[in-house]
Design an enzyme around this catalytic site. Sequence first.
Site, PDB file in Angstrom:
ATOM      1  N   HIS A 422       0.816  -1.261  -0.165  1.00  0.00           N
ATOM      2  CA  HIS A 422       0.007   0.157  -0.106  1.00  0.00           C
ATOM      3  C   HIS A 422       0.729   1.289  -0.042  1.00  0.00           C
ATOM      4  O   HIS A 422       0.183   2.305   0.059  1.00  0.00           O
ATOM      5  CB  HIS A 422      -0.816   0.032   1.232  1.00  0.00           C
ATOM      6  CG  HIS A 422      -2.220  -0.772   1.026  1.00  0.00           C
ATOM      7  ND1 HIS A 422      -3.253  -0.316   0.475  1.00  0.00           N
ATOM      8  CD2 HIS A 422      -2.310  -2.135   1.240  1.00  0.00           C
ATOM      9  CE1 HIS A 422      -4.188  -1.222   0.403  1.00  0.00           C
ATOM     10  NE2 HIS A 422      -3.599  -2.402   0.841  1.00  0.00           N
ATOM     11  N   LYS A 615      -9.312  13.689   3.875  1.00  0.00           N
ATOM     12  CA  LYS A 615      -8.417  12.723   3.813  1.00  0.00           C
ATOM     13  C   LYS A 615      -7.445  12.703   5.156  1.00  0.00           C
ATOM     14  O   LYS A 615      -7.526  13.694   5.746  1.00  0.00           O
ATOM     15  CB  LYS A 615      -7.773  12.507   2.887  1.00  0.00           C
ATOM     16  CG  LYS A 615      -6.924  13.666   2.260  1.00  0.00           C
ATOM     17  CD  LYS A 615      -6.239  13.671   0.885  1.00  0.00           C
ATOM     18  CE  LYS A 615      -7.005  13.794  -0.434  1.00  0.00           C
ATOM     19  NZ  LYS A 615      -7.020  12.656  -1.152  1.00  0.00           N
ATOM     20  N   ARG A 616      -6.732  11.809   5.628  1.00  0.00           N
ATOM     21  CA  ARG A 616      -6.026  11.941   6.770  1.00  0.00           C
ATOM     22  C   ARG A 616      -4.990  12.948   6.401  1.00  0.00           C
ATOM     23  O   ARG A 616      -4.587  13.188   5.419  1.00  0.00           O
ATOM     24  CB  ARG A 616      -5.169  10.471   6.811  1.00  0.00           C
ATOM     25  CG  ARG A 616      -5.741   9.464   7.313  1.00  0.00           C
ATOM     26  CD  ARG A 616      -6.551   9.465   8.916  1.00  0.00           C
ATOM     27  NE  ARG A 616      -5.182   9.738   9.540  1.00  0.00           N
ATOM     28  CZ  ARG A 616      -4.990   8.793  10.572  1.00  0.00           C
ATOM     29  NH1 ARG A 616      -5.861   7.929  10.773  1.00  0.00           N
ATOM     30  NH2 ARG A 616      -3.954   8.993  11.530  1.00  0.00           N
ATOM     31  N   LYS A 621       0.189  14.390   1.534  1.00  0.00           N
ATOM     32  CA  LYS A 621      -1.122  14.642   1.078  1.00  0.00           C
ATOM     33  C   LYS A 621      -1.161  16.139   0.556  1.00  0.00           C
ATOM     34  O   LYS A 621      -1.965  16.517   0.106  1.00  0.00           O
ATOM     35  CB  LYS A 621      -2.178  14.188   1.606  1.00  0.00           C
ATOM     36  CG  LYS A 621      -2.299  12.585   1.820  1.00  0.00           C
ATOM     37  CD  LYS A 621      -3.472  12.114   2.778  1.00  0.00           C
ATOM     38  CE  LYS A 621      -3.706  10.480   2.764  1.00  0.00           C
ATOM     39  NZ  LYS A 621      -4.475  10.022   1.577  1.00  0.00           N
ATOM     40  N   THR A 726      -8.578   6.572  -2.727  1.00  0.00           N
ATOM     41  CA  THR A 726      -9.992   6.070  -3.317  1.00  0.00           C
ATOM     42  C   THR A 726     -11.138   7.330  -3.208  1.00  0.00           C
ATOM     43  O   THR A 726     -12.175   6.938  -3.856  1.00  0.00           O
ATOM     44  CB  THR A 726     -10.537   4.629  -2.336  1.00  0.00           C
ATOM     45  OG1 THR A 726     -10.211   5.258  -0.782  1.00  0.00           O
ATOM     46  CG2 THR A 726      -9.772   3.595  -2.659  1.00  0.00           C
ATOM     47  N   LYS A 730     -14.427   8.304  -5.323  1.00  0.00           N
ATOM     48  CA  LYS A 730     -15.971   8.578  -4.734  1.00  0.00           C
ATOM     49  C   LYS A 730     -16.325   9.916  -5.333  1.00  0.00           C
ATOM     50  O   LYS A 730     -17.775  10.031  -5.758  1.00  0.00           O
ATOM     51  CB  LYS A 730     -15.956   8.432  -3.242  1.00  0.00           C
ATOM     52  CG  LYS A 730     -15.491   7.361  -2.594  1.00  0.00           C
ATOM     53  CD  LYS A 730     -15.158   7.619  -0.809  1.00  0.00           C
ATOM     54  CE  LYS A 730     -14.196   6.271  -0.363  1.00  0.00           C
ATOM     55  NZ  LYS A 730     -13.640   6.886   0.876  1.00  0.00           N
TER      56      LYS A 730
HETATM   57  C1  LIG Z   1     -12.543   7.001   1.243  1.00  0.00           C
HETATM   58  C2  LIG Z   1     -11.940   7.084   2.623  1.00  0.00           C
HETATM   59  C3  LIG Z   1     -10.632   7.400   2.843  1.00  0.00           C
HETATM   60  C4  LIG Z   1      -9.722   7.488   1.690  1.00  0.00           C
HETATM   61  O1  LIG Z   1      -9.438   8.688   1.321  1.00  0.00           O
HETATM   62  P1  LIG Z   1      -8.229   9.269   0.372  1.00  0.00           P
HETATM   63  O2  LIG Z   1      -8.482  10.601   0.039  1.00  0.00           O
HETATM   64  O3  LIG Z   1      -8.110   8.193  -0.740  1.00  0.00           O
HETATM   65  O4  LIG Z   1      -6.848   8.782   1.312  1.00  0.00           O
HETATM   66  C5  LIG Z   1     -10.292   7.946   4.200  1.00  0.00           C
HETATM   67  N1  LIG Z   1     -11.402   8.143   5.236  1.00  0.00           N
HETATM   68  C6  LIG Z   1     -12.624   7.706   4.890  1.00  0.00           C
HETATM   69  C7  LIG Z   1     -13.401   8.078   6.079  1.00  0.00           C
HETATM   70  C8  LIG Z   1     -13.003   7.548   3.629  1.00  0.00           C
HETATM   71  O5  LIG Z   1     -14.141   7.207   3.444  1.00  0.00           O
END
Ligand SMILES: *Cc1c(COP(=O)(O)O)cnc(C)c1O
Length: 881
Positions: A422, A615-616, A621, A726, A730
């Site tokens: 990952h 995101k985190r 990032k 991911t 979305k």
């Molecule tokens: C999809 C999702 C992530 C992943 O987000 P990235 O922007 O791809 O790092 C992290 N946290 C939650 C709650 C998510 O639904």
Amino acid sequence: MDRFPTQNILSSLATARITPENEVPASQPKPLKRVVSGFALKELLAGKTQQTKRSDVSNSEYAKFVSQEVPRDEVSILNSVFSHLAYTFHKNPSNTEAMDAYNGIAFTIRDRLLKRLEDTDSHFISINAKRINYMSMEFLIGRTFDNAMLALGLRKEYSAVSNTLGFNLEDLIDEERDAALGNGGLGRLAACFVDSMACCNYNGWGYGLRYRYGMFQQQIINGYQVEAPDCWMDNPNPWEFPRPEISYKVKFYGNIAKTPSTSSGYTWENAVEYDVMAFDTPVPAFGTKNVGNIRLWSCKTNDLFDLNRFNAGDYPGATGNMVAADILTYVLYPNDNQNAGKELRLKQEYMFVSATIQDIIHRFKLTGKPWSEFHELVAIQLNDTHPTLGIAELQRILVDEEAMSWDAAWDIVTKSFAFTNHTILPEALEKWPVPMMGKILPRHLGIIFDINLFFLQHVEKSIPSEREFLSRISIIEESSPQQVRMAYLAIVGSHRVNGVAQIHSDIIKATIFSEFVKVFGSDKFVNVTNGVTTRRWVNQCNPGLSALITETVGDESWVDDYPKAHLLESRVNDEDFRKRWWDVKQANKLRLATYIKDTCGITVNHDALFDIQVKRIHEYKRQLMNILGVIHRYNTLKKMTPEQRQDQVHRVIIFAGKSASGYYIAKLIIKFINSVADVVNNDKDIGDVLKVVFIPDYCVSAAEVIVPASDISQHISTAGTEASGTSNMKFVMNGGLILGTVDGANVEIAEEVGDDQIFMFGVLAHEVDEFRFNLRYHPDPLDANLQAVYDTIKSGVFGNPDEFNPLVECSHGPGDNYLVSVDFASYLMAQDAVDALYKDRESWITKSILCGSRMGKFTSDRSITDYAENIWNIEPSAVDA
Ligand SMILES: *Cc1c(COP(=O)(O)O)cnc(C)c1O
């Protein structure tokens, strides 16, 4: 379970109990439990247990009972809810609170899943289906209630029933606590994959840990992240079945003894033992009767209570062992893309893999097949390196306990395991100090040394190699102390290794794993691009869009056949459709604006452009680049006349995300965003033209409100650092455009939706090293806009500039590891292009529709099919067929 069927089964059991051949005293609960548990049923179906006449009778009665569908009409559902409120919770309609109504209803949904659960189990057992065991330390499940209603096709009925009870279904949905047993993308991926395995009719289970405290709750106090425990188990959890009868012993510590009597010559002695117990969370699927399962492990603690000590008045001593066991699954480590390296974490990992491997072996043995067929019935997928000890555990059980030769055992291991990488971030690659592993898992360390020895001997024979080469690929790093490189163990012990997007799979082959490509050849390394479940991330979270797609496709088949959404494209020039598309987005933005008002107290105008990065929080990032860009925008606006300002595209810039609790810079970025937001949001000159919002406590249910509301979302990692991402998928599925770098799945999203539909900028992955080198040794002069931003920070308008100085230092010059200063100018240009396009509403709508219609590739159903065909070698099989 419903009242009347419950009585049926109980009365037939009561009859069975009095047959003379079976003199089990009525006061013994055990046989009853064994008969009704799904586990015992499976053993019965597999013909593996000797049962008395009593079970034959009850079993056939049970088969009759379970073959009846629980009624699905509104009146029956309402009666079921009354039954649960009364019999399970001792409530009546007059004292039923929202929480009770949620629980009562949830239990009736669970009842309606029972038949599917039983049918799924017996179907796969009857055809001896191969099973996928998806091993993941994290499952970021979120809520189950809405998803389950949709899967059963009963949402309308339940909405009516809640109204009858005096509640809004939406409010009841909000009563459920998220199951937040994960940090971010990796854990959410595991949850999407279990959903897709079920929907695509694969025999697939997730295995994980049942943390008492999931991902912490994030509060923002004075702009700072403050962590509070996530007590998600305080309320009853209707979605989980405790399985006390499914438990295994897990051992730690002790020593290795040479015992010539065993085939391996070794035994593991004097270890501390814990009982680990299973909890099952069924995963209902949409469009099929197959139900998936997530089996989570937790320590059994009750029998560790020391009554003698308690009687002697030593209360802490009486519970000491209970606490020691409980601690094992107390908390999820809140680290995303960061190695924790703590002893307790190593114990968690081992407890998880040991119980899981024992369970897999137990279920395999029920089939009665020889070991040589193990890999034809069992596939084990390692979600990152966290479960890699499973390789050593299976090898240990086979050679120490099953009397198998080393080579025969190793053949089984390597044919069963596969490994998903990952990340390439060095700080995230798992390593365990040899002394620590030797203390906690002495036998496993010995096995890992042997695996390494045989591996290096093989390499030496097959490619003429220098010592240097051998030490580079050795599973044991020759540092002080020595370290076990878990990714290397995972590669050596697996038959396939995959990255999670094409660019990422290419990068791992060319960089961190390049020497293994030389040893094993290129075919062992494959790509499986991530995906997300369209059930949750379109159908459930965006009812407005969902209705438009259903209308266009003609039915709901797109929900589990997502490429069908491409039909939307045929309506791109239909005026009425375009207007409705826009209105759906506006409604979702209004919903988010309300959420922002409720959670942050900030009023935002939903007519503004919603620009979202959630995101985190992590340096790679680059939320820092985003907020520096916001300051640039603020500076630019301040210089304008009021008329000029009103002419600009109005923006709401939205952040959300958690930082690891020990990650200083990430936490400072959160504080900085909040300090900037405070100034901008309260500046009378700026008004509605620019708002900055940090939404606290980002989690799956927050994402379900945020994702459908984006105009633009930012995925701006330094090229080469984000394996896939991911949330990018979305957002685009929901008609949002992307502002992103040439990284992770952004690349493939651009291929699918077309370059014109995506705003891309920044240096490329293969250029990163050179830019880093130049920043250190041949720095370019600082970009004037960035310098002006630093000047604003240093002026003190956002608070004490000293506090934020570390952020200045890590965004330019030699400290700029993630190339913020290098990409800043092209980032601002891309932002200008976003503004320009948003002014041209018709073009914007066209691009939004094209995005939404071209995302068929990114459903996790496609990912799972890729895994099934290229890694697991497994066929789907529908339960009904
Ligand atoms: C999809 C999702 C992530 C992943 O987000 P990235 O922007 O791809 O790092 C992290 N946290 C939650 C709650 C998510 O639904």
